[in-house]
Design a protein around this motif. Structure first.
Motif, PDB file in Angstrom:
ATOM      1  N   THR A  91       0.816  -1.219   0.000  1.00 22.58           N
ATOM      2  CA  THR A  91       0.000   0.000   0.000  1.00 22.58           C
ATOM      3  C   THR A  91       0.849   1.269   0.000  1.00 22.58           C
ATOM      4  O   THR A  91       0.394   2.328  -0.431  1.00 22.58           O
ATOM      5  CB  THR A  91      -0.940   0.008   1.225  1.00 22.58           C
ATOM      6  N   GLY A  92       2.081   1.162   0.481  1.00 24.05           N
ATOM      7  CA  GLY A  92       2.952   2.329   0.549  1.00 24.05           C
ATOM      8  C   GLY A  92       3.165   2.989  -0.805  1.00 24.05           C
ATOM      9  O   GLY A  92       3.282   4.212  -0.899  1.00 24.05           O
ATOM     10  N   ASP A 101       2.326   6.874  -1.560  1.00 32.09           N
ATOM     11  CA  ASP A 101       3.331   7.806  -2.079  1.00 32.09           C
ATOM     12  C   ASP A 101       2.809   8.631  -3.248  1.00 32.09           C
ATOM     13  O   ASP A 101       3.233   9.766  -3.466  1.00 32.09           O
ATOM     14  CB  ASP A 101       4.572   7.029  -2.536  1.00 32.09           C
ATOM     15  N   SER A 102       1.867   8.060  -3.991  1.00 32.69           N
ATOM     16  CA  SER A 102       1.344   8.751  -5.171  1.00 32.69           C
ATOM     17  C   SER A 102       0.205   9.711  -4.827  1.00 32.69           C
ATOM     18  O   SER A 102      -0.342  10.368  -5.708  1.00 32.69           O
ATOM     19  CB  SER A 102       0.852   7.726  -6.206  1.00 32.69           C
ATOM     20  N   ARG A 103      -0.138   9.781  -3.535  1.00 33.08           N
ATOM     21  CA  ARG A 103      -1.210  10.685  -3.094  1.00 33.08           C
ATOM     22  C   ARG A 103      -0.719  11.578  -1.957  1.00 33.08           C
ATOM     23  O   ARG A 103      -1.170  11.444  -0.813  1.00 33.08           O
ATOM     24  CB  ARG A 103      -2.435   9.877  -2.651  1.00 33.08           C
ATOM     25  N   PRO A 104       0.181  12.490  -2.236  1.00 27.84           N
ATOM     26  CA  PRO A 104       0.718  13.360  -1.183  1.00 27.84           C
ATOM     27  C   PRO A 104      -0.347  14.227  -0.525  1.00 27.84           C
ATOM     28  O   PRO A 104      -0.204  14.614   0.635  1.00 27.84           O
ATOM     29  CB  PRO A 104       1.754  14.211  -1.927  1.00 27.84           C
ATOM     30  N   TRP A 105      -1.431  14.534  -1.241  1.00 25.18           N
ATOM     31  CA  TRP A 105      -2.489  15.364  -0.670  1.00 25.18           C
ATOM     32  C   TRP A 105      -3.161  14.656   0.511  1.00 25.18           C
ATOM     33  O   TRP A 105      -3.604  15.313   1.473  1.00 25.18           O
ATOM     34  CB  TRP A 105      -3.552  15.676  -1.731  1.00 25.18           C
ATOM     35  N   LEU A 156      -1.673  12.535   2.693  1.00 20.75           N
ATOM     36  CA  LEU A 156      -0.796  12.687   3.854  1.00 20.75           C
ATOM     37  C   LEU A 156      -0.840  14.114   4.383  1.00 20.75           C
ATOM     38  O   LEU A 156      -0.764  14.353   5.581  1.00 20.75           O
ATOM     39  CB  LEU A 156       0.643  12.324   3.480  1.00 20.75           C
ATOM     40  N   ARG A 157      -0.987  15.088   3.472  1.00 23.45           N
ATOM     41  CA  ARG A 157      -1.072  16.489   3.883  1.00 23.45           C
ATOM     42  C   ARG A 157      -2.330  16.728   4.717  1.00 23.45           C
ATOM     43  O   ARG A 157      -2.301  17.423   5.741  1.00 23.45           O
ATOM     44  CB  ARG A 157      -1.077  17.390   2.640  1.00 23.45           C
ATOM     45  N   LEU A 158      -3.425  16.122   4.290  1.00 23.62           N
ATOM     46  CA  LEU A 158      -4.685  16.258   5.017  1.00 23.62           C
ATOM     47  C   LEU A 158      -4.589  15.635   6.411  1.00 23.62           C
ATOM     48  O   LEU A 158      -5.007  16.233   7.413  1.00 23.62           O
ATOM     49  CB  LEU A 158      -5.813  15.584   4.221  1.00 23.62           C
ATOM     50  N   VAL A 159      -4.011  14.451   6.471  1.00 26.96           N
ATOM     51  CA  VAL A 159      -3.824  13.774   7.756  1.00 26.96           C
ATOM     52  C   VAL A 159      -2.893  14.581   8.649  1.00 26.96           C
ATOM     53  O   VAL A 159      -3.102  14.686   9.857  1.00 26.96           O
ATOM     54  CB  VAL A 159      -3.269  12.343   7.544  1.00 26.96           C
ATOM     55  N   ARG A 160      -1.860  15.185   8.044  1.00 22.86           N
ATOM     56  CA  ARG A 160      -0.901  15.980   8.815  1.00 22.86           C
ATOM     57  C   ARG A 160      -1.587  17.156   9.507  1.00 22.86           C
ATOM     58  O   ARG A 160      -1.366  17.408  10.693  1.00 22.86           O
ATOM     59  CB  ARG A 160       0.210  16.492   7.898  1.00 22.86           C
ATOM     60  N   ILE A 161      -2.436  17.873   8.798  1.00 19.97           N
ATOM     61  CA  ILE A 161      -3.116  19.039   9.370  1.00 19.97           C
ATOM     62  C   ILE A 161      -4.066  18.621  10.487  1.00 19.97           C
ATOM     63  O   ILE A 161      -4.079  19.211  11.569  1.00 19.97           O
ATOM     64  CB  ILE A 161      -3.884  19.807   8.273  1.00 19.97           C
ATOM     65  N   ALA A 162      -4.861  17.573  10.223  1.00 18.70           N
ATOM     66  CA  ALA A 162      -5.814  17.097  11.238  1.00 18.70           C
ATOM     67  C   ALA A 162      -5.077  16.557  12.458  1.00 18.70           C
ATOM     68  O   ALA A 162      -5.455  16.826  13.608  1.00 18.70           O
ATOM     69  CB  ALA A 162      -6.711  16.013  10.634  1.00 18.70           C
ATOM     70  N   GLY A 163      -4.008  15.807  12.219  1.00 18.35           N
ATOM     71  CA  GLY A 163      -3.243  15.239  13.329  1.00 18.35           C
ATOM     72  C   GLY A 163      -2.573  16.301  14.173  1.00 18.35           C
ATOM     73  O   GLY A 163      -2.571  16.220  15.403  1.00 18.35           O
ATOM     74  N   ALA A 164      -2.004  17.311  13.516  1.00 18.35           N
ATOM     75  CA  ALA A 164      -1.342  18.388  14.247  1.00 18.35           C
ATOM     76  C   ALA A 164      -2.332  19.154  15.115  1.00 18.35           C
ATOM     77  O   ALA A 164      -2.048  19.481  16.273  1.00 18.35           O
ATOM     78  CB  ALA A 164      -0.665  19.341  13.269  1.00 18.35           C
ATOM     79  N   ALA A 165      -3.526  19.405  14.573  1.00 15.55           N
ATOM     80  CA  ALA A 165      -4.554  20.126  15.335  1.00 15.55           C
ATOM     81  C   ALA A 165      -4.959  19.331  16.571  1.00 15.55           C
ATOM     82  O   ALA A 165      -5.096  19.884  17.674  1.00 15.55           O
ATOM     83  CB  ALA A 165      -5.776  20.378  14.443  1.00 15.55           C
ATOM     84  N   PHE A 166      -5.117  18.016  16.403  1.00 18.71           N
ATOM     85  CA  PHE A 166      -5.507  17.177  17.540  1.00 18.71           C
ATOM     86  C   PHE A 166      -4.412  17.134  18.597  1.00 18.71           C
ATOM     87  O   PHE A 166      -4.670  17.297  19.794  1.00 18.71           O
ATOM     88  CB  PHE A 166      -5.820  15.751  17.061  1.00 18.71           C
TER      89      PHE A 166
END
Length: 201
Positions: free
Chosen positions: A60-61, A65-69, A71-81
């Motif tokens: 799945t990796g 890797d082909s969907r950086p958007w 990971l970006r979405l998860v990064r923002i939500a995770g950082a906020a939490f």
């Protein structure tokens, strides 16, 4: 045999990735100290890791890797939490009136425990990078990738259960409110730093 050797290699590699005090491990430690919903929280963390490791070994990796958007979405939500949780921990540390011999730490509801464990696991992009991408990539270099994955999954299960249930050995040292304040200060620092690291990539 080759299978056992590969399994042990996976176990060692999995532990090298997970034995680090980030948001998830810090929360498991805190739940273990409070002795509330320990089995539920460690099971969520362990099962989630096993699922992510399996996804990584299955390849799945490459798709991730082909969907950086994503990971970006998860990064923002995770950082906020993480930053929000760190703020709450800092507030507890600065308000000793809510820390009556740890009493304030044993009232967490089952729903809150489940929600926090799920969020700390699935809203952390580092988890995907470590398990799905990195561990999955290393597994593909092995002659028996699934044995490598099984070893890594075993490491996660052993770690979370050891951390969750082993934490009670420290409970006797946390009988005073001051000790809980120090613990929450540590939690606040770890969550905040982890949140900023996630946000900044």
């Amino acid at each position: 045999s080759t299978s056992v050797t590969t399994l042990l290699a996976g176990l060692a590699f999995g532990l090298s990735l997970i034995v680090v005090f980030g948001g998830q491990n810090t929360y498991v430690l805190r739940v273990g100290l409070a002795r509330r919903h320990v089995l539920t929280v460690v099971s969520i963390c362990a099962v989630s890791d096993v699922a992510l490791i399996a996804a990584g070994v299955a390849g799945t990796g490459v798709a991730l890797d082909s969907r950086p958007w994503l990971l970006r979405l998860v990064r923002i939500a995770g950082a906020a939490f993480l930053l929000g949780y760190g703020t709450l921990a800092a507030r507890r540390a600065l308000r000793p009136s809510t820390l009556q011999s740890g009493e304030g730490h044993t009232t967490i509801s089952l729903a809150a425990a489940v929600g926090t464990a799920v969020a700390l696991t699935w809203l952390n992009p580092g988890v995907y990078l470590d398990t799905v991408v990195l561990l999955g990539s290393v597994a593909q270099t092995q002659t028996q990738p699934w044995w490598f994955g099984i070893g890594a999954a075993l490491g996660s299960v052993l770690w979370f259960f050891s951390l969750g249930y082993g934490a009670r050995l420290l409970t006797s040292r946390l009988t005073r409110p001051g000790a809980w304040r120090a613990l929450d200060g540590f939690v606040a620092a770890v969550m905040s730093v982890t949140g900023l690291r996630v946000l900044l990539g």
